[in-house]
Design an enzyme around this catalytic site. Sequence first.
Site: not given
Length: 583
Positions: A286-288, A290
């Site tokens: 997921g967003s890690t 990013k």
Amino acid sequence: MTTDALDAYPSTPRQVEPASRPAQRLSAAIETGRQRVVISALIFTVAFAGIGLRLVDLMAFGSDADSALATHALSATAPVTDRADLRDRNGLVLATTLPSVSLYADPKMVLDPIEASLRLAKTLPGLDSDKLLADLSSERRFVWLKRGLTPSQQYEVNRLGIPGLAFQNEDRRYYPAGALTSHTIGFTNIDAQGISGLEKSLDTRLENGESVQLSLDLRLQEMVRDELQSTIATFHAQGGNALVMDVNTGEVLAMVSLPDFNPYEPGGPSEESMFNRNTLGVYEPGSTFKIFNTAMALESGTSTLTSMYDEGPIHVGRFTIHNFRGDPQSGMLSVYEIFRLSLNTGSVHMEEAAGVDRQKEFLTRLGLTKPAPIDLPEVGAPMVPHPWSKVSGMTIAYGHGMAVSPLSLVTAVSAIVNGGVLHQPTLFKRDPSQPVPGTRVISPELSRTMRMLMRAVVTGGTATKAEVPGYFVGGKTGTADKAAKGGYNRRARVTDFVGVFPIYAPKYIVMTMLDDPQPIKGTYGFASAGWNSAPLGGRIIARMGPLLGLQPADPKDPAILQALSPPSSAVAASLQASAGSED
């Protein structure tokens, strides 16, 4: 004297025994005794010669069960080379070898197999009485009954006085920390051969008597496990894992995967307990992810901190990419805000501006397209898209479509924040007097910028519950739907958090992950990382800081504030204006 008186005496003189006669008799008696001794000695010599020849026959030429029995009996006293110890970074024993005994039987010498099996099963409850009866009634001359008895068990068996039972001295592997380090240390089989974990990968070194000191800190390991287990119970998660690493050396200080297992009984209640989520498991984080997407976009020059992107939905065929509910669904926001608020659509626009080729090269440079180089046999290969298409690039920008191990993720983030040097992860304690090998992957300036962005996520973004006063935590959260057959399970998720502290001069990185945590009363129906994995990371940091002797810093220290400031005054003014309008 008269004539008659004289006639009463014999006319011949009396025979007197010579003085040498007693000596002759004594000599004869001694000779007789000597002959008897010689005969007895010959008899014993012949008897022992026969026994010796029989033993030679058994050991050298025998092919029946008696040969095996003799071999086992002799091996009971044979010298055994001890398998060396495994110790933590402070010298505490994690695996060692101690003397033990095992119980065996010669069934032909057991007078009453039925009674013997019943009494043994009662004394050693772990044994199957039916199998015992079958073993003790067999025609073999040697059967193992139980390996690795405790002293009290040996005493109780001895008290039974059952003919045909005997003990063999052996060495057994012991794990003082038990399940606490089970996935990392692993275990051996009954013959002290490495089966999993470091016991397997270091099998030759340990067999040769080479003691090994690890990078693990048993104090941290226990504390991390305690916090992780409590959080799993609170959020009714299926499991979880956590990692602590030194960002400047790559040393793994703690590595916990739950559920874990008892190294003495590795079969355990389920196969899941044997699974090392940190190294063998691969997940869409997921967003890690990013962190990497933003660093790639900034490095390429196609985006700056003040670049603006539209946050409206992005349509790709029959699919739509949008932001998490409650996040901006339209309007123009800067890269700074996109990262701070963890927006999917802005991240996709940043990736599109940089291009798929740059994305693939950047992630490969960080080691994310290969298995983590760690000294464990249980290492999972990442799931990388083939081909690496335009759509793949878009989903990877916000942490979907590519799965990596938590260890690979932590190693790559360490390089992003430590000044730009990628260090190979290790489970061995490094010599502080020796330089740490590493490869530069990004510039120190970009590393500083990413630290500032990660600090903003904790002070005013999705990871505010990870803040620990005085420790200046920087981090990033991630929440991803769990992959399922034919797509994703929208009702199940994996949440993770990566935290670095102190972010102005990074020393340690903490990564936490929960498998399908559920919303609880205190989270208002939310089950995303900001509500579970991030607070867990904060609690670990709050406890490990004092444990490692790291003093909280003054939040108003000018040097620290300078280290966390944006790279230029123009950018600073722009970011302050952006943050002010958003607040």
